[in-house]
Design an enzyme around this catalytic site. Structure first.
Site, PDB file in Angstrom:
ATOM      1  N   SER A 279       0.685  -1.312   0.070  1.00 13.97           N
ATOM      2  CA  SER A 279      -0.111   0.025   0.041  1.00 13.97           C
ATOM      3  C   SER A 279       0.917   1.433   0.125  1.00 13.97           C
ATOM      4  O   SER A 279       1.765   1.300  -0.909  1.00 13.97           O
ATOM      5  CB  SER A 279      -0.971  -0.045   1.203  1.00 13.97           C
TER       6      SER A 279
ATOM      7  N   ASP B  41      -9.140  -4.646  -5.032  1.00 18.57           N
ATOM      8  CA  ASP B  41      -8.810  -3.528  -4.654  1.00 18.57           C
ATOM      9  C   ASP B  41      -9.068  -2.318  -5.470  1.00 18.57           C
ATOM     10  O   ASP B  41      -8.884  -2.443  -6.491  1.00 18.57           O
ATOM     11  CB  ASP B  41      -7.386  -4.074  -4.528  1.00 18.57           C
TER      12      ASP B  41
END
Length: 328
Positions: free
Chosen positions: A173, A272
């Site tokens: 991330s 995602d």
């Protein structure tokens, strides 16, 4: 700016900015973090993996530290091991290299990949807006690299067990965003001892931009959580959400051909919200003229950082196995 990690602030205090259920900033400067796993101590022997860990100070000014992980094999084998310099997730403003989730995750990576891991505790926004985290992580990589020329002084786990021809970068991330930026810097600046990065993995990288792509919603794109978070952690970023640090494919961004490692792995997950950005980055790097090797690894039906939150699943095991085969 003051900071607190528990929800103890008075209800009468005025809120200046907040991301509900995650972080809140009050007008008096207090920061209240509402999300994150608890801080846990290192362990000389993890019961599940046999990995040893300890904490080290990299710099006092600014304050940078790290948690080091040594796999069980290193305790009885003289073979030199790859070194992974890792940058944790959570939007540049939450979590810690010393948290339970990161401890569990790095124990698994160190064990499965048989690597020494250096998980960097970089400074968080909003007390320290970006680019502070980028600078801390670059300084940490320089600190690791400096051990390539040391024979006794310094950190013994790195000196005695580390292979400085196999230094890897990696992150999830926001940590993947950091890893990309550090890898690009490796292509433009020298590291101590002439050390080069062997490779870099980006897992569900947090990239974004002002123009929606792929499945990203067309309406309210610039007010999306991803855009608002970037403005929160880097309010002075030149170009805003199209700054090359968050949008490597933006017009005018430095060429990805300057990537300073020899191979790169991009991991994306089907559910995602930043999945398409990771895929776009992969295509851009592949077509940039960079002479390294890049691979896209996708797990369908999973969401952002699922393998950190639920590492015991079959799909998470696929991610760990792919990372282990990459970190050779």
């Amino acid at each position: 700016m003051a900071s607190t990690d528990t929800a103890t602030s008075s209800a009468t205090k005025e809120i200046e900015t907040e991301f509900p259920n995650h972080i809140r900033v009050y007008k008096d400067g207090t920061v209240e973090r509402l999300f994150g796993s608890p801080i846990v101590p290192p362990s000389l022997h993890d019961s599940d993996t046999g990995v040893s860990s300890k904490d080290v100070v990299i710099s006092d000014d600014p304050s940078i530290s790290a948690r080091l992980y040594l796999p069980k094999s290193a305790q009885s084998d003289a073979q030199k091991l790859p070194i992974l310099v890792y940058f944790h997730a959570s939007g540049f403003c939450l979590e810690s290299a010393f948290s339970f989730l990161d401890q569990r995750y790095l124990n698994l990576i160190a064990s499965k990949a048989n690597v020494i891991a250096v998980s960097v505790e970089y400074r968080l926004a909003p007390e320290h807006h970006l680019p502070a985290a980028f600078e801390d992580c670059w300084d940490s990589l320089k600190w690791v690299s400096s051990h390539s020329t040391l024979s006794n002084a310094g950190e013994p786990w790195l000196i005695n067990h580390g292979d400085f021809n196999r230094i890897y970068l990696g992150g999830d991330s926001a940590g993947a965003t950091i890893a990309h930026n550090i890898a690009m810097r490796c292509g433009a600046e020298d590291l101590p001892g002439g050390v080069k990065s062997a490779g870099c993995f980006l897992s569900c990288p947090y990239f974004w931009g002002s123009k929606p792509i792929g499945s990203e919603p067309k309406e309210g794109h610039e007010q999306s959580p991803a855009a608002l978070l970037w403005n929160f952690v880097y309010p002075s970023a030149p170009g805003g959400i199209d700054n090359p640090a968050i949008n490597p494919t933006a017009e005018g961004a430095p060429s990805l051909a300057g990537m300073g490692c020899s191979k790169l792995l991009v991991c994306v997950y089907g559910k995602d919200q930043v999945r398409d950005r990771g895929a776009l980055y992969y295509e851009a790097l592949k077509n940039s003229g960079w002479n390294g090797e890049v691979e896209l690894f996708e797990v369908e039906g999973e969401d952002h950082c699922f393998h950190i939150l639920n590492p015991e699943t079959d799909n998470a095991n696929k991610v760990f196995n792919r990372l282990a085969s990459f970190l050779l």
